[in-house]
Design a protein around this motif. Structure first.
Motif, short mmCIF file in Angstrom:
data_model
loop_
_atom_site.label_atom_id
_atom_site.label_comp_id
_atom_site.label_asym_id
_atom_site.label_seq_id
_atom_site.Cartn_x
_atom_site.Cartn_y
_atom_site.Cartn_z
N ASP A 43 0.86 -1.18 0.00
CA ASP A 43 0.00 0.00 0.00
C ASP A 43 0.89 1.23 0.00
OD1 ASP A 43 -1.63 2.16 0.64
OD2 ASP A 43 -2.89 1.01 2.02
N THR A 93 -8.98 2.62 1.99
CA THR A 93 -9.01 1.59 3.01
C THR A 93 -7.64 0.92 3.12
OG1 THR A 93 -11.37 1.14 2.80
CG2 THR A 93 -10.00 -0.66 3.62
N GLY A 94 -7.21 0.66 4.35
CA GLY A 94 -5.92 0.00 4.52
C GLY A 94 -5.61 -0.25 5.98
N ARG A 95 -4.42 -0.76 6.24
CA ARG A 95 -3.97 -1.04 7.59
C ARG A 95 -3.73 0.27 8.35
NH1 ARG A 95 -1.48 -4.53 4.04
NH2 ARG A 95 0.34 -3.19 3.76
N ILE A 151 -10.75 1.63 7.69
CA ILE A 151 -10.12 0.40 8.16
C ILE A 151 -10.69 -0.79 7.40
CG2 ILE A 151 -9.56 1.28 10.45
CD1 ILE A 151 -12.09 0.08 11.51
N GLU A 152 -9.95 -1.88 7.42
CA GLU A 152 -10.36 -3.08 6.70
C GLU A 152 -11.56 -3.73 7.40
OE1 GLU A 152 -6.18 -4.67 4.91
OE2 GLU A 152 -6.34 -4.55 7.08
N PRO A 153 -12.46 -4.40 6.63
CA PRO A 153 -13.69 -4.96 7.20
C PRO A 153 -13.45 -5.87 8.40
CG PRO A 153 -13.78 -5.04 4.81
CD PRO A 153 -12.39 -4.58 5.17
N THR A 205 -17.24 0.89 3.14
CA THR A 205 -16.05 1.32 3.86
C THR A 205 -16.37 1.43 5.35
OG1 THR A 205 -16.54 3.68 3.51
CG2 THR A 205 -15.15 2.57 1.87
#
Length: 388
Positions: free
Chosen positions: A34, A118-120, A158-160, A344
């Motif tokens: 990312d 969206t990501g860590r 944030i990720e699901p 999201t």
């Protein structure tokens, strides 16, 4: 390592941490790359002056260290004096907080500035200590919030799966919607068009033909991107920013620094009329996804936005075997162009008990509305009904 004592500390800028140490946690081996989590991207926002205290973004990143000051975990974190550049809108929350006699700002935010992707957010290498280290990061952020009388802590995009974990810790979960394009193994753009309904397929062909009339589109990467290209793009960016947001978030230095550090992870698409660039779109390249970030133009042309930002991005993703194109926040018009709705997530801690309870009730209704809208839009995608 179960008995290891972790020590958390705060840094006021990424120039205080080694790029290799940060990147080893933000983009560890085995996980998708990312570009927005990289030291090179985030530090460019700080050193260029785009994300600094003077602009309402005070870096207070959390580091968790083990023996010998070995960096084990990290969390990008900012103290904010406004809610601009976040794309998760909490203006009504701020108003409500002020009406209770409190001060909503400053607040704490963990996110990528100016980037709704969206990501860590809790950077830890996969392994047996992952959960423990993530808990240490989150605990440190909450401790910063409570000890310094911040009104709230927000962890955006944030990720699901991580959203579910955050909800279990007591944070409030909020949902929204974006539109992403997914590559189903297409060989070229025509192959993608073949899965659309006849009417939509014809419409996209017409849009591309009109947009491309009299124009040439160039894809620039790496050393091919020169300062005069950034000059042209910055003019486009300033025009769009002035019209959409009142003032643009990034400055000219930001683009030069990003171009110097991340040239191989950048795709700059420029539309030329003769020898003159009239529009451009800036994209960042991940290991699986092409991220469309900013766009602008100095001459209006039919469907120029769709071609420069969406169709050219699809062309690139197909040619380079990328799984998806994420073209930023909002934009229901993307649906007709093959971009499907994606949920999201963000997580929120609110200090004021009464307001927290009220927001919790509101978010439950909002999540239901987002889910219903997504179900409705999924039925209105342009894809052929005879294709499962």
């Amino acid at each position: 390592m179960d008995d290891t004592v972790f020590k958390a500390r705060i840094i006021s800028g990424l120039n205080e941490v080694s790029p290799d140490a940060w990147n080893g946690l933000a983009n560890p081996e085995g996980l998708s790359y990312d570009p927005f989590l990289s030291w090179e991207f985030l530090e460019a926002l700080e050193s260029s002056g785009a994300a600094r205290p003077e602009t309402g973004w005070s870096p207070c990143h959390v580091l968790v260290e083990g023996p010998g000051e070995t960096l084990l975990a990290a969390m990008p974190l900012y103290a904010k004096t406004h809610s601009q550049g976040e794309f998760v809108f909490d203006h009504s929350w701020a108003d409500a907080y002020e009406r209770t006699g409190g001060h909503y700002f400053p607040k704490l935010l963990s996110a990528v500035p100016f980037t709704p992707v969206t990501g860590r957010r809790l950077f830890v290498k996969p392994g047996p200590e992952q959960d423990r280290l993530q808990n240490a990061l989150l605990s440190a952020a909450l401790q910063i919030a409570t000890q310094n009388d911040f009104s709230s802590l927000h962890v955006n995009f944030i990720e699901p799966g991580f959203a579910e974990q955050m909800g279990e810790t007591g944070l409030l979960i909020r949902t929204d919607q974006q539109f992403h394009w997914h590559n189903d193994g297409y060989s070229d753009f025509s192959d993608f068009l073949a899965v659309l309904s006849s009417a939509k397929r014809k419409n996209l062909r017409k849009e591309r033909a009109k947009a491309q009339t009299g124009l040439t589109f160039k894809h620039l990467q790496g050393d091919a991107i020169k300062e005069h290209h950034w000059d042209a793009f910055f003019e486009f960016y300033m025009d769009t920013g002035a019209r959409k947001w009142g003032y643009p978030y990034l400055n000219r230095d930001t683009f030069s620094i990003l171009g110097e550090r991340l040239a191989d992870q950048i795709l700059l698409i420029l539309a030329y009329e003769g020898e003159t660039p009239i529009a451009g779109a800036l994209n960042f390249i991940g290991s699986e996804t092409l991220y469309g970030r900013y766009w602008g133009c100095t001459a209006a042309r039919p469907f120029l936005h769709f071609e420069t930002c969406y169709y050219q991005a699809i062309d690139y993703a197909i040619a380079n075997g990328l799984n998806a194109v994420e073209a930023g926040a909002q934009g229901g018009h993307k649906l007709a162009r093959g971009y499907a709705p994606v949920t999201t997530y963000s997580a929120h801690w609110i200090a004021h008990k009464g307001l927290r309870e009220a927001i919790d009730q509101y978010l439950e209704r909002e999540r239901q509305a987002v889910e219903h809208e997504s179900e409705y839009l999924q039925k209105r995608t342009p894809f052929r009904k005879d294709i499962s």
